[in-house]
Motif scaffolding. Structure first.
Motif, PDB file in Angstrom:
ATOM      1  N   SER A  79     -74.422  84.315  26.342  1.00 30.65           N
ATOM      2  CA  SER A  79     -72.997  84.526  26.124  1.00 30.65           C
ATOM      3  C   SER A  79     -72.762  85.900  26.743  1.00 30.65           C
ATOM      4  O   SER A  79     -71.609  86.044  27.218  1.00 30.65           O
ATOM      5  CB  SER A  79     -72.635  84.448  24.767  1.00 30.65           C
TER       6      SER A  79
ATOM      7  N   VAL B  56     -72.538  85.672  30.376  1.00 30.69           N
ATOM      8  CA  VAL B  56     -71.128  84.944  31.069  1.00 30.69           C
ATOM      9  C   VAL B  56     -70.151  86.032  30.741  1.00 30.69           C
ATOM     10  O   VAL B  56     -69.341  86.073  31.627  1.00 30.69           O
ATOM     11  CB  VAL B  56     -71.117  83.656  29.972  1.00 30.69           C
ATOM     12  N   TYR B  57     -70.043  86.726  29.477  1.00 31.92           N
ATOM     13  CA  TYR B  57     -69.041  87.653  29.421  1.00 31.92           C
ATOM     14  C   TYR B  57     -69.113  88.766  30.829  1.00 31.92           C
ATOM     15  O   TYR B  57     -68.035  89.018  31.117  1.00 31.92           O
ATOM     16  CB  TYR B  57     -69.253  88.654  28.029  1.00 31.92           C
TER      17      TYR B  57
ATOM     18  N   LEU C 180     -67.579  86.723  33.667  1.00 33.42           N
ATOM     19  CA  LEU C 180     -66.369  86.203  33.384  1.00 33.42           C
ATOM     20  C   LEU C 180     -65.269  87.496  33.634  1.00 33.42           C
ATOM     21  O   LEU C 180     -64.398  87.315  34.154  1.00 33.42           O
ATOM     22  CB  LEU C 180     -66.149  85.501  32.398  1.00 33.42           C
TER      23      LEU C 180
ATOM     24  N   TYR D 140     -62.663  88.637  25.072  1.00 37.83           N
ATOM     25  CA  TYR D 140     -63.374  88.115  26.042  1.00 37.83           C
ATOM     26  C   TYR D 140     -64.862  87.792  25.345  1.00 37.83           C
ATOM     27  O   TYR D 140     -65.443  86.557  25.895  1.00 37.83           O
ATOM     28  CB  TYR D 140     -63.564  88.662  27.251  1.00 37.83           C
ATOM     29  N   LYS D 141     -65.479  88.672  24.803  1.00 38.45           N
ATOM     30  CA  LYS D 141     -66.694  88.462  24.182  1.00 38.45           C
ATOM     31  C   LYS D 141     -66.630  87.257  23.239  1.00 38.45           C
ATOM     32  O   LYS D 141     -67.534  86.261  23.276  1.00 38.45           O
ATOM     33  CB  LYS D 141     -67.143  89.675  23.357  1.00 38.45           C
TER      34      LYS D 141
ATOM     35  N   CYS E 119     -66.259  83.880  25.138  1.00 36.70           N
ATOM     36  CA  CYS E 119     -67.532  83.362  25.770  1.00 36.70           C
ATOM     37  C   CYS E 119     -68.377  82.784  24.700  1.00 36.70           C
ATOM     38  O   CYS E 119     -69.205  81.685  24.730  1.00 36.70           O
ATOM     39  CB  CYS E 119     -68.096  84.414  26.539  1.00 36.70           C
ATOM     40  N   ASP E 120     -68.538  83.421  23.392  1.00 32.68           N
ATOM     41  CA  ASP E 120     -69.262  83.080  22.304  1.00 32.68           C
ATOM     42  C   ASP E 120     -68.919  81.439  21.947  1.00 32.68           C
ATOM     43  O   ASP E 120     -69.456  80.571  21.837  1.00 32.68           O
ATOM     44  CB  ASP E 120     -69.134  83.847  21.185  1.00 32.68           C
TER      45      ASP E 120
END
Length: 298
Positions: free
Chosen positions: A28, A31-32, A35, A70-71, A74-75
């Protein structure tokens, strides 16, 4: 092409769903970084929304909310995939209903329930409620264009017995259940912005006049279902507490649109408490300048 994309993606999704949570959140974080820093997914929308809603906050304060959002975004995406492989014991530990007795009391009195939720914290694991209740559960959703991924999402969300129904078919299914005297629970996310040509009521949300959805309220009034707000609080990474709040046990005794406004007010309270967990990528306030003239000074 849809099938090809699905076939190529599914093995990876399945593998991710079997990973331990510690590794899941490492992914995650990656991904953060991709993204947020590289792609900047809907960053302009998020910043505009935060500036609109929190004009009193400094740019630095809004930037902190933005990054934390945003974190969390993604989580939650990874947690949805994890649902494929999560055990009942794990989900009960991570998604706790703090006052399920409130819900069970309504069931025991023979009342069907409409669970109203916003795009806040987490709604993907609310489906585990089926392990604690006896009524037949439905969830109203919007289908995904890729029919294969749509089926995957339906399978994930149906893991504990919930039946997903399209918005277009929801009223008929609920009405048929009422005719059959069937005890049901229906979950609906009600904080989106309705299409302008379908807007029937305007109210202030976060201090801004916008059209609001009233479909859940209308269903409750026509069927006698009890509208219940579900407040979800994130207590840690991958841990949530969900609390039921009955908006009214007698929807037909409440003036029109007050139930919908009460839902939006509860959502606003949650946002003010921890704004980083609201889904700021939605263009929730896109119709703010299109209110009827009679309401513009409201």
């Amino acid at each position: 092409m849809q099938l090809v994309v699905y076939i190529l993606s599914y093995p990876l999704l399945w593998l991710i769903s079997r990973l331990p949570f510690k590794i899941l959140y490492v992914i995650s974080d990656g991904v953060y970084a991709l993204l947020y820093n590289a792609i900047g997914y809907r960053k302009k929308v998020v910043r505009n929304n935060l500036a609109l809603v929190f004009p009193e906050k400094s740019e630095e304060e809004r930037l902190l909310i933005e990054k934390e959002f945003y974190k969390h975004f993604c989580d939650m995406f990874l947690e949805m995939i994890k649902t494929l492989g999560i055990t009942t014991e794990q989900i009960k530990k991570r998604y706790v209903f703090t006052n399920v007795e409130v819900f069970q009391k309504l069931e025991n009195s023979g009342k069907s329930v409409m669970i109203m939720m916003p795009h806040y914290a987490s709604w993907e694991w609310v489906f585990s409620l089926n392990t604690l209740i006896s009524s037949k559960a439905y969830a109203i959703y919007q289908p995904i264009q890729n029919k294969y991924f749509d089926k995957l999402v339906r399978d994930i969300r149906s893991k504990y017995g919930t039946t997903l129904i399209k918005t277009s078919e929801s009223r008929k299914i609920i009405a048929d259940s009422k005719k059959a005297s069937e005890l049901i629970t229906v979950g609906i996310i009600s904080d989106q912005s309705p299409m302008l040509n379908r807007a029937r009521h305007w109210a202030k949300f976060m201090g801004i006049l916008v059209p609001i959805h009233v479909g859940a309220e209308e269903i409750c009034k026509s069927t006698g279902m009890v509208p219940v707000y579900l407040k979800v609080k994130k207590t840690g990474r991958g841990y949530y507490e969900a609390t039921f709040k009955v908006l009214t046990e007698n929807p037909n005794e409440i003036p029109d649109y007050e139930i919908s406004e009460a839902f939006m007010n509860e959502t606003e309270k949650a946002i003010l408490e921890a704004p980083e967990y609201y889904f700021w990528t939605h263009k929730r306030w896109k119709h703010k300048d299109k209110a009827p003239k009679a309401l513009q000074n409201f």
